[in-house]
Design a protein around this motif. Structure first.
Motif, PDB file in Angstrom:
ATOM      1  N   ASP A 117      -4.670  13.341   8.096  1.00  0.00           N
ATOM      2  CA  ASP A 117      -4.821  12.814   6.733  1.00  0.00           C
ATOM      3  C   ASP A 117      -5.060  13.946   5.736  1.00  0.00           C
ATOM      4  OD1 ASP A 117      -4.481  10.211   7.631  1.00  0.00           O
ATOM      5  OD2 ASP A 117      -6.631   9.754   7.632  1.00  0.00           O
ATOM      6  N   GLN A 118      -5.919  14.915   6.114  1.00  0.00           N
ATOM      7  CA  GLN A 118      -6.192  16.053   5.233  1.00  0.00           C
ATOM      8  C   GLN A 118      -4.942  16.903   5.030  1.00  0.00           C
ATOM      9  OE1 GLN A 118      -9.412  17.880   7.394  1.00  0.00           O
ATOM     10  NE2 GLN A 118     -10.978  16.671   6.369  1.00  0.00           N
ATOM     11  N   GLN A 119      -4.178  17.122   6.091  1.00  0.00           N
ATOM     12  CA  GLN A 119      -2.951  17.910   5.973  1.00  0.00           C
ATOM     13  C   GLN A 119      -1.951  17.220   5.050  1.00  0.00           C
ATOM     14  OE1 GLN A 119      -2.094  18.134  10.140  1.00  0.00           O
ATOM     15  NE2 GLN A 119      -3.228  20.034  10.421  1.00  0.00           N
ATOM     16  N   HIS A 120      -1.826  15.914   5.199  1.00  0.00           N
ATOM     17  CA  HIS A 120      -0.913  15.174   4.318  1.00  0.00           C
ATOM     18  C   HIS A 120      -1.379  15.234   2.874  1.00  0.00           C
ATOM     19  CE1 HIS A 120       0.937  12.580   7.749  1.00  0.00           C
ATOM     20  NE2 HIS A 120       1.440  13.785   7.696  1.00  0.00           N
ATOM     21  N   ALA A 121      -2.671  15.112   2.640  1.00  0.00           N
ATOM     22  CA  ALA A 121      -3.208  15.195   1.276  1.00  0.00           C
ATOM     23  C   ALA A 121      -2.942  16.574   0.685  1.00  0.00           C
ATOM     24  CB  ALA A 121      -4.703  14.884   1.275  1.00  0.00           C
ATOM     25  N   GLN A 122      -3.104  17.619   1.486  1.00  0.00           N
ATOM     26  CA  GLN A 122      -2.856  18.971   1.002  1.00  0.00           C
ATOM     27  C   GLN A 122      -1.369  19.172   0.701  1.00  0.00           C
ATOM     28  OE1 GLN A 122      -4.845  20.810   4.323  1.00  0.00           O
ATOM     29  NE2 GLN A 122      -6.517  21.508   3.033  1.00  0.00           N
ATOM     30  N   ALA A 123      -0.495  18.604   1.513  1.00  0.00           N
ATOM     31  CA  ALA A 123       0.948  18.709   1.254  1.00  0.00           C
ATOM     32  C   ALA A 123       1.318  17.953  -0.022  1.00  0.00           C
ATOM     33  CB  ALA A 123       1.738  18.180   2.449  1.00  0.00           C
ATOM     34  N   ARG A 124       0.737  16.774  -0.220  1.00  0.00           N
ATOM     35  CA  ARG A 124       1.010  16.013  -1.450  1.00  0.00           C
ATOM     36  C   ARG A 124       0.492  16.764  -2.675  1.00  0.00           C
ATOM     37  NH1 ARG A 124      -0.045  11.806   2.086  1.00  0.00           N
ATOM     38  NH2 ARG A 124      -2.229  11.696   1.502  1.00  0.00           N
ATOM     39  N   ALA A 125      -0.671  17.406  -2.564  1.00  0.00           N
ATOM     40  CA  ALA A 125      -1.216  18.187  -3.678  1.00  0.00           C
ATOM     41  C   ALA A 125      -0.274  19.346  -4.002  1.00  0.00           C
ATOM     42  CB  ALA A 125      -2.613  18.701  -3.345  1.00  0.00           C
ATOM     43  N   LEU A 127       3.004  19.409  -3.531  1.00  0.00           N
ATOM     44  CA  LEU A 127       4.186  18.859  -4.193  1.00  0.00           C
ATOM     45  C   LEU A 127       3.904  18.560  -5.667  1.00  0.00           C
ATOM     46  CD1 LEU A 127       5.575  16.464  -1.435  1.00  0.00           C
ATOM     47  CD2 LEU A 127       6.464  18.705  -2.129  1.00  0.00           C
ATOM     48  N   ALA A 128       2.690  18.147  -5.968  1.00  0.00           N
ATOM     49  CA  ALA A 128       2.322  17.837  -7.353  1.00  0.00           C
ATOM     50  C   ALA A 128       2.186  19.095  -8.205  1.00  0.00           C
ATOM     51  CB  ALA A 128       1.023  17.041  -7.379  1.00  0.00           C
ATOM     52  N   GLU A 129       1.858  20.221  -7.603  1.00  0.00           N
ATOM     53  CA  GLU A 129       1.631  21.444  -8.392  1.00  0.00           C
ATOM     54  C   GLU A 129       2.733  22.479  -8.272  1.00  0.00           C
ATOM     55  OE1 GLU A 129      -0.886  24.605  -5.691  1.00  0.00           O
ATOM     56  OE2 GLU A 129      -2.036  23.179  -6.866  1.00  0.00           O
ATOM     57  N   ARG A 130       3.712  22.273  -7.427  1.00  0.00           N
ATOM     58  CA  ARG A 130       4.675  23.340  -7.134  1.00  0.00           C
ATOM     59  C   ARG A 130       5.475  23.793  -8.347  1.00  0.00           C
ATOM     60  NH1 ARG A 130       8.948  20.166  -3.381  1.00  0.00           N
ATOM     61  NH2 ARG A 130       9.586  18.726  -4.999  1.00  0.00           N
ATOM     62  N   ASP A 131       5.726  22.904  -9.310  1.00  0.00           N
ATOM     63  CA  ASP A 131       6.464  23.329 -10.502  1.00  0.00           C
ATOM     64  C   ASP A 131       5.671  24.327 -11.341  1.00  0.00           C
ATOM     65  OD1 ASP A 131       8.616  21.802  -9.754  1.00  0.00           O
ATOM     66  OD2 ASP A 131       8.139  20.130 -11.097  1.00  0.00           O
ATOM     67  N   GLU A 132       4.362  24.317 -11.180  1.00  0.00           N
ATOM     68  CA  GLU A 132       3.504  25.268 -11.891  1.00  0.00           C
ATOM     69  C   GLU A 132       3.402  26.595 -11.146  1.00  0.00           C
ATOM     70  OE1 GLU A 132      -0.224  23.216 -12.266  1.00  0.00           O
ATOM     71  OE2 GLU A 132       0.791  21.397 -12.950  1.00  0.00           O
ATOM     72  N   ARG A 133       3.958  26.670  -9.960  1.00  0.00           N
ATOM     73  CA  ARG A 133       3.874  27.879  -9.119  1.00  0.00           C
ATOM     74  C   ARG A 133       5.275  28.305  -8.671  1.00  0.00           C
ATOM     75  NH1 ARG A 133      -0.963  28.219  -6.206  1.00  0.00           N
ATOM     76  NH2 ARG A 133      -0.411  30.416  -6.159  1.00  0.00           N
ATOM     77  N   PRO A 134       6.159  28.664  -9.609  1.00  0.00           N
ATOM     78  CA  PRO A 134       7.547  28.950  -9.217  1.00  0.00           C
ATOM     79  C   PRO A 134       7.685  30.096  -8.210  1.00  0.00           C
ATOM     80  CG  PRO A 134       7.142  29.608 -11.495  1.00  0.00           C
ATOM     81  CD  PRO A 134       5.928  28.852 -11.027  1.00  0.00           C
TER      82      PRO A 134
END
Length: 190
Positions: A117-125, A127-134
């Motif tokens: 569950d923690q790994q999935h939450a970290q992966a979702r986080a 995906l939500a921030e990746r556009d800010e980290r090109p």
């Protein structure tokens, strides 16, 4: 089949269900993770990073210490009132099959589900921030393969992957960012 372990690799094999139980509390898992990421820290530093009360952090550090998962680092203290904590080992590992007692197996299974569950939450986080980290978005990856293997070949694959990861593990942290890498391999019929 059990994978042979290097007794000098600094990784503790957990075979005591009571020790493993220390990780079933999410705050304790987070505190251990913070010590792994940032190195030794005081209760106050950990409370700030975890967003938790100092008293609660102190309580949970005591449980981790009694389980032998963390130890004090008195050489870092400036005076007798200051207490620094660090991990007791480089890391930990366990296998649900390592617990003969059904309650130990249940704890191991529960902890593995919590970690997933923690790994999935970290992966979702991510995906939500990746556009800010090109700079990282261009190099981050996810990989999935369907392989046809025997249990012995899966053991061989796991050992080879662990060796590759170990080759990156002890690099200097200067100029680097923590990167979460996880892989799962299990029989699966689509």
């Amino acid at each position: 089949m059990t994978t042979p372990r290097d007794p000098d690799d600094g990784i503790r094999d957990i075979v005591d269900a009571d020790v493993l139980k220390a990780f079933t509390n999410p705050l304790r898992s987070r505190l251990y993770e913070l010590l792994a990421l940032d190195g030794p820290a005081t209760v106050g530093m950990l409370a700030e990073r975890a967003g938790a009360a100092v008293g609660s952090v102190s309580h949970h550090l005591g449980i981790l210490a009694r389980a032998g998962l963390i130890v004090e680092a008195p050489e870092l203290a400036r005076d007798a009132r200051e207490h620094w904590w660090q991990r007791a080992q480089r890391g930990i590992r366990w296998s649900a099959d390592g617990f003969a007692d059904p309650s130990g197996r249940e704890i191991a299974d529960s902890l593995e589900a919590q970690m997933l569950d923690q790994q999935h939450a970290q992966a979702r986080a991510w995906l939500a921030e990746r556009d800010e980290r090109p700079d990282w978005a261009d190099v981050a990856f996810a990989h999935q393969s369907r392989l046809w293997l025997t249990p012995e070949e899966l053991t061989e694959l796991g050992e080879a992957m662990a060796e590759v990861l170990r080759s990156f593990a002890d690099r200097d942290r200067e100029g680097r960012e923590a990167v979460l890498v996880w892989a799962r391999a299990f029989p699966n019929r689509p």
